[in-house]
Write an enzyme that holds these catalytic residues in place. Structure first.
Site, PDB file in Angstrom:
ATOM      1  N   GLU A  65      44.623  51.976  -0.323  1.00  7.91           N
ATOM      2  CA  GLU A  65      45.754  52.286   0.562  1.00  7.91           C
ATOM      3  C   GLU A  65      47.033  51.741  -0.099  1.00  7.91           C
ATOM      4  O   GLU A  65      47.014  50.641  -0.673  1.00  7.91           O
ATOM      5  CB  GLU A  65      45.476  51.539   1.890  1.00  7.91           C
ATOM      6  CG  GLU A  65      46.530  51.642   2.954  1.00  7.91           C
ATOM      7  CD  GLU A  65      46.158  50.748   4.174  1.00  7.91           C
ATOM      8  OE1 GLU A  65      45.295  49.843   4.052  1.00  7.91           O
ATOM      9  OE2 GLU A  65      46.743  50.970   5.245  1.00  7.91           O
TER      10      GLU A  65
ATOM     11  N   CYS B   1      41.627  52.570   5.724  1.00  5.48           N
ATOM     12  CA  CYS B   1      41.430  51.168   6.078  1.00  5.48           C
ATOM     13  C   CYS B   1      40.952  50.950   7.516  1.00  5.48           C
ATOM     14  O   CYS B   1      39.828  51.257   7.854  1.00  5.48           O
ATOM     15  CB  CYS B   1      42.694  50.379   5.745  1.00  5.48           C
ATOM     16  SG  CYS B   1      42.335  48.615   5.533  1.00  5.48           S
TER      17      CYS B   1
ATOM     18  N   LYS C  72      47.289  58.072   8.514  1.00  7.45           N
ATOM     19  CA  LYS C  72      46.478  57.057   9.211  1.00  7.45           C
ATOM     20  C   LYS C  72      46.696  57.123  10.727  1.00  7.45           C
ATOM     21  O   LYS C  72      47.829  57.019  11.209  1.00  7.45           O
ATOM     22  CB  LYS C  72      46.842  55.674   8.667  1.00  7.45           C
ATOM     23  CG  LYS C  72      45.947  54.539   9.124  1.00  7.45           C
ATOM     24  CD  LYS C  72      46.372  53.238   8.414  1.00  7.45           C
ATOM     25  CE  LYS C  72      45.474  52.061   8.690  1.00  7.45           C
ATOM     26  NZ  LYS C  72      45.892  50.857   7.929  1.00  7.45           N
TER      27      LYS C  72
HETATM   28  C1  ACM Z   1      44.531  47.704   7.215  1.00  8.41           C
HETATM   29  O1  ACM Z   1      44.341  48.680   7.944  1.00  8.41           O
HETATM   30  N1  ACM Z   1      45.274  47.780   6.141  1.00  8.41           N
HETATM   31  C2  ACM Z   1      43.910  46.412   7.538  1.00  8.41           C
END
Ligand code: ACM
Length: 276
Positions: free
Chosen positions: A38, A144, A111
């Site tokens: 990420e 993530c 995300k």
């Molecule tokens: C995250 O979602 N970077 C912990």
């Protein structure tokens, strides 16, 4: 299909340096699919939205995507990784990731589940993750913290994904173990590409957990990186293994779901309260 993680240690705001050192790691690597963390080109911690907006990239003018396209062309593979995406038309900044061929993005995901103070910086994605044929198999992306919401990976299973690419900057423990369950419960492969190192800003210090990994649909950890240090891990898989959803002769993982009694899953917490 050879799939791999690229575990890096990005330095905040140093895009050129981060892209150069990721490229150096790939010098002798052969793979069909490579997954980077990420926000691998920019680093993770930003003081505020203004600082973040200075490094955010529109998809049609993105140095990170251009770098990924070049790696894809030079290596004859596809490349997945995360970047801060500027949507100029709507003045939004997403924590995004793409799967890129030498031509450009094949899969684009924003995300959905923002972690902790990401909520002050980024806009959350509005669309479900989608799977697409990336050449040798069907793949989709989660990013993530999406790992802790099993719905995210389930949506990819329902969209016929075989491999889930999971660019990460993990801070909490347990994700690597939880991804074993995510793979078993969806019968999917997953490549978690995590970062290492730490970032400090004002009073805040975050340490990232490394241990990037590749997990098979039966939960076997096929490869795992160390907790510290940059490294690349590649394994050969047959993505078609993920298309067999029979758990026993009598149990199909997706067809046996009891959607007739899952209604409460569709309501927000507030809506559920109102219904009680
Ligand atoms: C995250 O979602 N970077 C912990």
């Amino acid at each position: 299909m050879k799939i791999g993680y690229v575990q890096t240690n990005p330095k905040r705001g140093k895009r050129e340096q981060n892209l150069e050192s990721a490229l150096a790691l790939l010098a002798d690597v052969e793979a069909d699919v490579l997954v980077l963390p990420e926000l691998f080109s920019t680093g993770y911690l930003f003081a505020d939205r203004e600082e973040l907006s200075k490094v955010a990239e529109p998809t049609d003018e993105s140095p990170t995507i251009e770098w990924m396209k070049k790696v894809a062309a030079d290596k004859g593979c596809v490349v997945c990784g995360g970047f801060p995406e500027l949507d100029r038309d709507n003045n939004r900044i997403y924590n995004s990731a793409v799967i890129v061929s030498f031509v450009g993005p094949l899969v684009h995901y924003r995300k959905l589940h923002l972690f902790d103070q990401e909520k002050e910086l980024f806009d959350a994605g509005e669309m479900p993750p989608k799977a697409a044929n990336i050449g040798l198999g069907v793949a989709g992306i989660i990013i993530c913290f999406d790992w802790i919401f099993p719905e995210t990976m389930r949506m990819l299973a329902l969209d016929d994904a075989q491999v889930v690419l999971h660019p990460s900057n993990l801070i909490l423990p347990h994700c690597q173990q939880a991804m074993i369950t995510r793979c078993i419960e969806n019968r999917l492969f997953a490549v978690t590409a995590n970062r290492v190192g730490s970032e400090e800003l004002n009073e805040k210090k975050l340490t990232f957990t490394g241990h990037s990994q590749i997990v098979a649909p039966d939960g076997t950890v096929l490869k795992q990186a160390g907790a510290e240090g940059e490294e690349v891990g590649v394994v050969e898989i047959d993505p078609n293994q993920a298309s067999d959803k029979m758990v026993t002769e009598n149990n199909h993982l997706l067809k046996d779901r009891r959607v007739d009694v899952y209604e409460s899953l569709l309501y927000t917490d507030k809506e559920r309260q109102g219904r009680l």
